[in-house]
Design a protein around this motif. Structure first.
Motif, PDB file in Angstrom:
ATOM      1  N   ILE A 381     -94.234  49.253  23.345  1.00  0.00           N
ATOM      2  CA  ILE A 381     -95.251  49.489  22.404  1.00  0.00           C
ATOM      3  C   ILE A 381     -95.565  48.306  21.262  1.00  0.00           C
ATOM      4  O   ILE A 381     -96.626  48.056  20.619  1.00  0.00           O
ATOM      5  CB  ILE A 381     -95.186  50.992  21.656  1.00  0.00           C
ATOM      6  CG1 ILE A 381     -93.806  50.784  20.663  1.00  0.00           C
ATOM      7  CG2 ILE A 381     -94.997  51.979  22.622  1.00  0.00           C
ATOM      8  CD1 ILE A 381     -93.620  51.718  19.563  1.00  0.00           C
ATOM      9  N   THR A 382     -94.436  47.482  21.048  1.00  0.00           N
ATOM     10  CA  THR A 382     -94.322  46.435  20.298  1.00  0.00           C
ATOM     11  C   THR A 382     -95.328  45.231  21.046  1.00  0.00           C
ATOM     12  O   THR A 382     -95.309  44.277  20.324  1.00  0.00           O
ATOM     13  CB  THR A 382     -92.898  45.786  19.939  1.00  0.00           C
ATOM     14  OG1 THR A 382     -92.259  45.337  21.263  1.00  0.00           O
ATOM     15  CG2 THR A 382     -92.268  46.676  19.483  1.00  0.00           C
ATOM     16  N   PHE A 425    -100.162  54.444  25.986  1.00  0.00           N
ATOM     17  CA  PHE A 425     -99.528  53.036  26.407  1.00  0.00           C
ATOM     18  C   PHE A 425     -99.387  52.846  27.852  1.00  0.00           C
ATOM     19  O   PHE A 425     -98.416  53.614  28.461  1.00  0.00           O
ATOM     20  CB  PHE A 425     -98.304  52.818  25.545  1.00  0.00           C
ATOM     21  CG  PHE A 425     -98.637  53.058  23.858  1.00  0.00           C
ATOM     22  CD1 PHE A 425     -98.755  52.098  23.282  1.00  0.00           C
ATOM     23  CD2 PHE A 425     -98.532  54.560  23.422  1.00  0.00           C
ATOM     24  CE1 PHE A 425     -99.244  52.323  21.802  1.00  0.00           C
ATOM     25  CE2 PHE A 425     -98.779  54.495  22.001  1.00  0.00           C
ATOM     26  CZ  PHE A 425     -98.932  53.488  21.084  1.00  0.00           C
ATOM     27  N   VAL A 426     -99.592  51.949  28.491  1.00  0.00           N
ATOM     28  CA  VAL A 426     -99.532  51.735  29.816  1.00  0.00           C
ATOM     29  C   VAL A 426     -98.023  51.125  30.078  1.00  0.00           C
ATOM     30  O   VAL A 426     -97.797  49.945  29.504  1.00  0.00           O
ATOM     31  CB  VAL A 426    -100.666  50.693  30.446  1.00  0.00           C
ATOM     32  CG1 VAL A 426    -100.309  50.642  32.148  1.00  0.00           C
ATOM     33  CG2 VAL A 426    -101.933  51.500  30.125  1.00  0.00           C
ATOM     34  N   ASN A 442    -109.956  45.093  31.879  1.00  0.00           N
ATOM     35  CA  ASN A 442    -108.715  45.088  32.577  1.00  0.00           C
ATOM     36  C   ASN A 442    -107.565  45.581  31.593  1.00  0.00           C
ATOM     37  O   ASN A 442    -107.275  44.775  30.684  1.00  0.00           O
ATOM     38  CB  ASN A 442    -108.689  44.270  33.661  1.00  0.00           C
ATOM     39  CG  ASN A 442    -109.667  44.104  34.497  1.00  0.00           C
ATOM     40  OD1 ASN A 442    -110.314  45.141  35.045  1.00  0.00           O
ATOM     41  ND2 ASN A 442    -109.812  42.983  35.144  1.00  0.00           N
ATOM     42  N   LEU A 443    -107.049  46.663  31.999  1.00  0.00           N
ATOM     43  CA  LEU A 443    -105.829  47.065  31.182  1.00  0.00           C
ATOM     44  C   LEU A 443    -104.720  46.959  32.299  1.00  0.00           C
ATOM     45  O   LEU A 443    -105.017  47.480  33.500  1.00  0.00           O
ATOM     46  CB  LEU A 443    -105.846  48.530  30.548  1.00  0.00           C
ATOM     47  CG  LEU A 443    -107.206  48.414  29.487  1.00  0.00           C
ATOM     48  CD1 LEU A 443    -107.066  49.922  28.945  1.00  0.00           C
ATOM     49  CD2 LEU A 443    -107.130  47.532  28.256  1.00  0.00           C
ATOM     50  N   ALA A 444    -103.329  46.466  31.669  1.00  0.00           N
ATOM     51  CA  ALA A 444    -102.353  46.584  32.560  1.00  0.00           C
ATOM     52  C   ALA A 444    -101.019  46.710  31.690  1.00  0.00           C
ATOM     53  O   ALA A 444    -101.336  47.490  30.551  1.00  0.00           O
ATOM     54  CB  ALA A 444    -102.096  45.146  33.181  1.00  0.00           C
ATOM     55  N   GLU A 490     -98.399  54.784  35.211  1.00  0.00           N
ATOM     56  CA  GLU A 490     -97.232  55.410  34.750  1.00  0.00           C
ATOM     57  C   GLU A 490     -97.237  55.118  33.106  1.00  0.00           C
ATOM     58  O   GLU A 490     -97.588  53.943  32.900  1.00  0.00           O
ATOM     59  CB  GLU A 490     -95.859  55.160  34.789  1.00  0.00           C
ATOM     60  CG  GLU A 490     -94.642  55.749  34.641  1.00  0.00           C
ATOM     61  CD  GLU A 490     -93.373  55.472  34.737  1.00  0.00           C
ATOM     62  OE1 GLU A 490     -92.297  55.876  34.301  1.00  0.00           O
ATOM     63  OE2 GLU A 490     -93.227  54.716  35.825  1.00  0.00           O
ATOM     64  N   ALA A 491     -97.604  56.143  32.274  1.00  0.00           N
ATOM     65  CA  ALA A 491     -97.719  55.706  30.699  1.00  0.00           C
ATOM     66  C   ALA A 491     -97.159  56.700  29.877  1.00  0.00           C
ATOM     67  O   ALA A 491     -96.603  57.727  30.548  1.00  0.00           O
ATOM     68  CB  ALA A 491     -99.350  55.793  30.554  1.00  0.00           C
TER      69      ALA A 491
END
Length: 553
Positions: A381-382, A425-426, A442-444, A490-491
């Motif tokens: 998360i940082t 959070f991914v 796009n999110l990764a 997975e998040a």
């Protein structure tokens, strides 16, 4: 442990130094192989001696303290030295004495060529076996996975490999002893042939010594010749019948490999294909093989069963859960398309978590350990700029409220017009965020969606009389974008209620300009929103300038 394994490997090889010469009808020592084995044995002794010196400085767990608790570590040098001196020091000192080297280079050469050589060689074998037993006592606890502080091989794979290693070492020892005892029986046959002959001093010829100058009468002695033919019937070899021809083999590799095969075979079959003679020591050796085979099979098969059960337990749990899910879907009469999605979600959820409920697992741990584990699990998360600026208390509060989520390909985490009820959070996978104007982002791994919820809670709140932040009732945040999973994802998610609680507790910090800047300018959502508004403003300004220019014309 390495020096113990070296002893187990090298010491039985000393038995292969002796072999029978078919042309001279005598027992000879392989001196080139002797030099090699003595070198490796001396190196192993040196390593073990260093281990003895290390024991005088190696802290130990007090036995008295283990009765009432977890055990206190004693690190005082004097107490450590006294503990080792009164413990295994004398045993380790006896183990490290180079008895085989002394016998081979100082005692046996004195008797070569004389009848006393046979007794010197027996003394060599006795010295090797006498040192082998205390090594077995010191080495086996480590081999079966135990140490003074507990078990050191806790995994199923570790126990499985260690038990296979025990089986291999047992076959190595049994095969080497079988060759040695077979050579002893050949030696006894030579002595019987000498007693039945009229050749004077023939017992001195049984040992080749340093010279091969033996009478031709002994070379051609019929009984001595038949001693090297187990089918001649001149001597009853029993279980050593196959070892007779092996004693005359000059190729050490062939000799060792066949002896190793014989050891594996007898341990595996519990010597069921062997019929010993009436010789007492041969019968006892056969009984020892049967007992060792039963013991190893009890240990090995038991550990293999545990190993296979350990591998199949999760699979069985997955099958049982799959059956329960199928029965539930059948009971609820879900359509086939929906059932396929449920099965896919179950399979991916099981692959990601292996059936372990992390929330329950963490709840059973001490609070400080929970905090450290969560910091490790949620350190991603940082990567989000907003949380990189936060202090540890805020991050701990956020990590404490994170929940694991699994999404399958095609799932919508957020959809346009729906309520934003969580911040996600991914951890693994790819997503696509589509805004109202069609802008795609796009999110990764390391990215987050729903971060606008945090700013919304900060802006849409009021201050009560006691200074606490209270959200205005009836207000909910609608989503202005659709976030779709491109792959299985997975998040970890932070629910709206938990996020609201965090904003209430840490309002002052979250309202700092630095955090607000990160919220506004570093978030992918706000960057795309800012870009779209800049584009709208630019088009509006361009139209206004064009309209003004046309009016001037």
């Amino acid at each position: 442990m390495e020096q113990g394994f070296g002893y187990f490997l090298f010491d039985p090889l000393f038995f292969f130094l002796l072999n029978a010469r078919e042309d001279l009808k005598c027992i000879v020592i392989n001196w080139p192989m002797t030099a090699t084995l003595v070198l490796f044995r001396s190196l192993n002794d040196a390593i073990y001696f260093l281990n003895i010196l290390l024991q005088f400085r190696l802290a130990y767990v007090s036995p008295e303290s283990t009765v009432v608790g977890a055990g206190d570590l004693v690190d005082h040098p004097k107490k450590i030295a006294l503990h080792y001196l009164w413990g295994y020091f004398l045993l380790d000192l006896f183990i490290v004495i180079p008895l085989p080297q002394i016998m081979l280079y100082f005692i046996i050469p004195t008797y070569l060529g004389f009848s006393g050589a046979n007794y010197a060689k027996n003394l060599l074998r006795a010295a090797i076996l006498a040192q082998y037993m205390p090594r077995l006592f010191r080495f086996l606890p480590l081999l079966i996975g135990q140490s003074p502080t507990g078990f050191i091989f806790e995994s199923a794979w570790g126990n499985f490999i260690i038990n296979l290693l025990i089986f291999m070492l047992s076959g190595h020892v049994v095969g080497s002893c079988w060759y040695l005892f077979g050579l002893q029986r050949v030696n006894q046959c030579f002595r019987n042939a000498c007693s039945n002959s009229t050749l004077p001093g023939c017992k001195n010829y049984i040992d080749c010594g340093l010279s091969t100058d033996t009478p031709i009468e002994w070379h051609n002695n019929e009984n001595a010749t038949n001693c090297l033919n187990s089918s001649s019937g001149v001597f009853e070899y029993g279980i050593y019948a196959n070892a007779v021809r092996l004693t005359t083999e000059t190729n050490v590799v062939k000799k060792y490999v066949y002896a190793l095969f014989w050891g594996f075979q007898q341990i595996s079959t519990l010597a069921g294909n062997q019929t010993p003679s009436y010789f007492v020591w041969e019968v006892l050796f056969t009984m020892a093989i049967i007992g060792l085979g039963l013991l190893l099979f009890a240990l090995l098969i038991g550990n293999i069963q545990n190993f296979l059960q350990g591998l199949g337990r999760r699979r069985l749990e997955m099958q049982l859960r799959g059956r329960d899910v199928e029965q539930w879907m059948s009971h609820r009469r879900l359509p086939e398309g929906l059932r396929r999605r449920v099965r896919q979600a179950e399979r991916y959820n099981w692959a990601a978590t292996r059936g372990v409920n992390e929330e329950i697992l963490l709840e059973n741990m001490p609070e400080d350990l929970q905090r450290d584990v969560r910091r490790h699990l949620f350190k991603f998360i940082t990567k989000v700029r907003i949380f990189a600026l936060m202090d540890e208390p805020i991050l701990d509060a956020i990590c404490e409220r994170l929940r694991q989520k699994i999404y399958i390909k095609g799932s919508n985490i957020l959809y346009q017009g729906g309520l934003v009820e969580k911040m996600v959070f991914v951890v693994r996978g790819k997503l696509e965020s589509i805004g109202e104007d069609g802008t795609k982002i796009n999110l990764a791994e390391g990215d987050a969606c729903g971060e606008e919820l945090l700013r919304w809670y900060l802006e849409n709140s009021s201050v009560s009389t006691d200074g606490r932040k209270v959200r205005l009732p009836g207000q909910r945040l609608p989503s202005s974008r659709t976030v779709t999973c491109i792959t299985n994802v997975e998040a970890f998610s932070l629910r709206a209620a938990d996020l609201e609680e965090v904003t209430i507790i840490f309002t002052r910090f979250l309202r700092s300009p630095r955090v607000q800047g990160a919220l506004r300018y570093e978030s992918p959502y706000w960057r795309s929103l800012a870009a779209s508004r800049i584009q709208v403003a630019w088009r509006y300004r361009k139209k206004r300038l064009n309209r003004a220019a046309s009016q001037l014309d």
